[in-house]
Design an enzyme around this catalytic site. Structure first.
Site, PDB file in Angstrom:
ATOM      1  N   ASP A   1      12.724 -38.934  -9.627  1.00 12.52           N
ATOM      2  CA  ASP A   1      12.911 -38.827  -8.179  1.00 12.52           C
ATOM      3  C   ASP A   1      12.453 -40.120  -7.494  1.00 12.52           C
ATOM      4  O   ASP A   1      13.096 -40.612  -6.566  1.00 12.52           O
ATOM      5  CB  ASP A   1      12.112 -37.626  -7.656  1.00 12.52           C
ATOM      6  CG  ASP A   1      12.383 -36.405  -8.502  1.00 12.52           C
ATOM      7  OD1 ASP A   1      13.556 -35.996  -8.557  1.00 12.52           O
ATOM      8  OD2 ASP A   1      11.453 -35.891  -9.157  1.00 12.52           O
TER       9      ASP A   1
ATOM     10  N   HIS B   1       9.374 -31.292  -8.447  1.00 13.18           N
ATOM     11  CA  HIS B   1      10.658 -31.864  -8.877  1.00 13.18           C
ATOM     12  C   HIS B   1      11.735 -30.810  -8.610  1.00 13.18           C
ATOM     13  O   HIS B   1      12.139 -30.051  -9.487  1.00 13.18           O
ATOM     14  CB  HIS B   1      10.598 -32.223 -10.364  1.00 13.18           C
ATOM     15  CG  HIS B   1      11.923 -32.669 -10.918  1.00 13.18           C
ATOM     16  ND1 HIS B   1      12.594 -33.781 -10.470  1.00 13.18           N
ATOM     17  CD2 HIS B   1      12.719 -32.135 -11.876  1.00 13.18           C
ATOM     18  CE1 HIS B   1      13.727 -33.925 -11.126  1.00 13.18           C
ATOM     19  NE2 HIS B   1      13.825 -32.920 -11.983  1.00 13.18           N
TER      20      HIS B   1
HETATM   21  N1  LIG Z   1      12.057 -33.648 -14.960  1.00 13.10           N
HETATM   22  C1  LIG Z   1      13.199 -34.282 -14.859  1.00 13.10           C
HETATM   23  O1  LIG Z   1      13.337 -35.219 -14.059  1.00 13.10           O
HETATM   24  C2  LIG Z   1      14.346 -33.907 -15.746  1.00 13.10           C
HETATM   25  C3  LIG Z   1      15.507 -34.691 -15.767  1.00 13.10           C
HETATM   26  C4  LIG Z   1      16.568 -34.319 -16.575  1.00 13.10           C
HETATM   27  C5  LIG Z   1      16.479 -33.174 -17.363  1.00 13.10           C
HETATM   28  N2  LIG Z   1      15.347 -32.445 -17.335  1.00 13.10           N
HETATM   29  C6  LIG Z   1      15.195 -31.246 -18.176  1.00 13.10           C
HETATM   30  O2  LIG Z   1      14.957 -31.653 -19.520  1.00 13.10           O
HETATM   31  C7  LIG Z   1      15.298 -30.571 -20.393  1.00 13.10           C
HETATM   32  C8  LIG Z   1      16.120 -31.079 -21.564  1.00 13.10           C
HETATM   33  O3  LIG Z   1      17.345 -31.577 -21.112  1.00 13.10           O
HETATM   34  P1  LIG Z   1      18.468 -32.080 -22.137  1.00 13.10           P
HETATM   35  O4  LIG Z   1      19.592 -32.531 -21.302  1.00 13.10           O
HETATM   36  O5  LIG Z   1      17.926 -32.979 -23.178  1.00 13.10           O
HETATM   37  O6  LIG Z   1      18.874 -30.689 -22.806  1.00 13.10           O
HETATM   38  P2  LIG Z   1      19.681 -30.430 -24.162  1.00 13.10           P
HETATM   39  O7  LIG Z   1      20.143 -29.020 -24.111  1.00 13.10           O
HETATM   40  O8  LIG Z   1      20.645 -31.514 -24.438  1.00 13.10           O
HETATM   41  O9  LIG Z   1      18.522 -30.557 -25.251  1.00 13.10           O
HETATM   42  C9  LIG Z   1      17.442 -29.698 -25.276  1.00 13.10           C
HETATM   43  C10 LIG Z   1      16.920 -29.692 -26.703  1.00 13.10           C
HETATM   44  O10 LIG Z   1      15.723 -28.936 -26.692  1.00 13.10           O
HETATM   45  C11 LIG Z   1      15.727 -28.126 -27.830  1.00 13.10           C
HETATM   46  N3  LIG Z   1      14.800 -27.011 -27.628  1.00 13.10           N
HETATM   47  C12 LIG Z   1      14.982 -25.859 -26.932  1.00 13.10           C
HETATM   48  N4  LIG Z   1      13.907 -25.079 -27.032  1.00 13.10           N
HETATM   49  C13 LIG Z   1      13.002 -25.762 -27.766  1.00 13.10           C
HETATM   50  C14 LIG Z   1      11.680 -25.481 -28.207  1.00 13.10           C
HETATM   51  N5  LIG Z   1      11.090 -24.329 -27.937  1.00 13.10           N
HETATM   52  N6  LIG Z   1      11.055 -26.428 -28.946  1.00 13.10           N
HETATM   53  C15 LIG Z   1      11.643 -27.588 -29.258  1.00 13.10           C
HETATM   54  N7  LIG Z   1      12.904 -27.901 -28.883  1.00 13.10           N
HETATM   55  C16 LIG Z   1      13.560 -27.004 -28.144  1.00 13.10           C
HETATM   56  C17 LIG Z   1      17.181 -27.696 -28.000  1.00 13.10           C
HETATM   57  O11 LIG Z   1      17.454 -27.228 -29.312  1.00 13.10           O
HETATM   58  C18 LIG Z   1      17.871 -29.018 -27.692  1.00 13.10           C
HETATM   59  O12 LIG Z   1      18.005 -29.832 -28.852  1.00 13.10           O
HETATM   60  C19 LIG Z   1      16.002 -29.540 -19.515  1.00 13.10           C
HETATM   61  O13 LIG Z   1      15.063 -28.539 -19.149  1.00 13.10           O
HETATM   62  C20 LIG Z   1      16.381 -30.339 -18.281  1.00 13.10           C
HETATM   63  O14 LIG Z   1      16.533 -29.532 -17.153  1.00 13.10           O
HETATM   64  C21 LIG Z   1      14.287 -32.785 -16.544  1.00 13.10           C
HETATM   65  O1  LIG Z   2      18.645 -31.452 -11.976  1.00 17.79           O
HETATM   66  C1  LIG Z   2      18.470 -31.042 -13.120  1.00 17.79           C
HETATM   67  O2  LIG Z   2      18.563 -29.863 -13.441  1.00 17.79           O
HETATM   68  C2  LIG Z   2      18.141 -32.050 -14.181  1.00 17.79           C
HETATM   69  C3  LIG Z   2      17.053 -32.957 -13.736  1.00 17.79           C
HETATM   70  O3  LIG Z   2      15.940 -32.245 -13.297  1.00 17.79           O
HETATM   71  C4  LIG Z   2      17.500 -33.957 -12.705  1.00 17.79           C
HETATM   72  O4  LIG Z   2      16.843 -34.072 -11.664  1.00 17.79           O
HETATM   73  O5  LIG Z   2      18.497 -34.657 -12.952  1.00 17.79           O
END
Ligand SMILES: NC(=O)c1ccc[n+]([C@@H]2O[C@H](COP(=O)([O-])OP(=O)(O)OC[C@H]3O[C@@H](n4cnc5c(N)ncnc54)[C@H](O)[C@@H]3O)[C@@H](O)[C@H]2O)c1
Ligand SMILES: O=C(O)C[C@H](O)C(=O)O
Length: 330
Positions: A163, A191
């Protein structure tokens, strides 16, 4: 003499953020170009084959700093002696969902992982939660880990850096100033779309950027909604949530925490110490400076009525989320 390798645990290693993150950690962008790393990769049993594929690619990069790697589906193994833990693995949201809609589904992951960190990680392990809703997931992991009395609460953080970076880019575009010239931004709170990107203190080469922009309607009607809803806009455009920019923000967060900000502010989601009237323990976005591996909240900022209202709004959402996971924490 070369440094001893640092163990870095990464969860969700087979996921899309993992695919952007791991290569940059192994190339030294997170902990420094002189710091060898051992990657400890956690994912679910069904994803182990895919993790092995990522490890083959990591090998094929012949990174001089990659001193070893393991793949596991056992959190106790993944977090063993980790000095840095990136908690990415969780379900991402799809179109039409808010991040807090993931709460019940993802929260359990962080009770298990908080317990594993609390028992097996290095006592100074720096933990960054990326998996959403990241503030409350970090809160859960922190609370559970405290039962073991080893890794301090202050080491559990949530990712507001994406952010922060998004807000910097919007401000650079609007003001016509280089992004690298912009200092002293903060994104307060959760967030989520309630976050408050506060540009009142931002300067560029000594000029106040709010004064340069001189457009209060832009702040309320364009800047805050654009930053707050950027994640949803990316999901809408890509059909998938942000990945490379999220990995980049995770690298920035840990890099700055470990290596210092030289007096400059960054935003970290950290357990409140009561500063600015935010209740103790809530994981909230604050402006911090970092030095010698420790962060310090920037104190003494004036909070005007508009800012207080926005800070309370995002706090209330976090309090609601905390209430929603109360039963999980027993
Ligand atoms: N905070 C932020 O700014 C931000 C930004 C983008 C994404 N995210 C979050 O990050 C997370 C991951 O996103 P992504 O795009 O990589 O998702 P994705 O689905 O591509 O990958 C997630 C991975 O996590 C694994 N997983 C699920 N449960 C698990 C567990 N208990 N232990 C270990 N691994 C596990 C899945 O098998 C998968 O490989 C999501 O929750 C998404 O919303 C946060
Ligand atoms: O928005 C989402 O769900 C993914 C991540 O937290 C983001 O801000 O891009």
């Amino acid at each position: 003499m070369s440094k001893a390798p640092v163990r870095v645990a990464v969860t969700g290693a087979a996921g899309q953020i993992g695919y952007s993150l791991l290569f940059r950690i192994a190339s030294g962008e997170m902990l420094g170009k002189d710091q060898p790393v051992i990657l400890q990769l956690l994912d679910l049993p069904h994803a182990q084959k895919a993790v092995k594929g990522v490890m083959m690619e990591l090998e094929d990069c012949a990174f001089p700093l990659l001193a070893g790697m393991i793949a596991t589906d056992d959190p106790n193994v993944a977090f063993k002696d980790a000095k840095v833990a990136l908690l990415v693995g969780a379900r991402p949201r799809g179109p039409g969902m808010e991040r807090k809609d993931l709460l019940t589904e993802n929260a359990k992951i962080f009770t298990v992982q908080g317990a594993a960190i609390g028992q097996y990680a290095d006592p100074d392990c720096k933990v960054l939660v990326v998996g959403n809703p990241c503030n409350t997931n970090a809160y859960i992991a922190k609370e559970v880990a405290q039962k073991y009395g080893r890794v301090p609460a202050k080491n559990f953080t949530g990712m507001l850096r994406l952010d922060h970076n998004r807000a910097l880019s919007q401000l650079a575009a609007k003001s016509g100033r280089d992004v690298s010239s912009l200092k002293s931004l903060v994104v307060w709170g959760n967030h989520s779309p309630t976050m408050y990107a506060d540009y009142r203190f931002v300067t560029s080469n000594g000029d106040n950027v709010k004064g340069l922009i001189n457009d209060e309607a832009w702040n309320k009607d364009v800047f805050l909604p654009t930053v707050g809803k950027r994640g949803a806009a990316i999901i809408e455009a890509r059909g998938l949530s942000s990945a490379a920019s999220a990995a980049n923000a995770a690298i920035d967060h840990i890099h700055d925490w470990v290596l210092g900000t030289n007096g400059e502010w960054v935003t970290m989601g950290i357990p409140s110490d009561g500063s600015y009237g935010i209740p103790e323990g809530i994981i909230y976005g604050f402006p911090v400076t970092t030095e010698n591996g420790e962060y310090k909240i920037v104190q003494g900022l004036e909070i005007d009525a508009f800012s207080r209202e926005r800070m309370t709004h995002t706090l209330n959402e976090l309090l609601e989320e905390r209430e929603g996971v109360k039963d999980l924490l027993g």
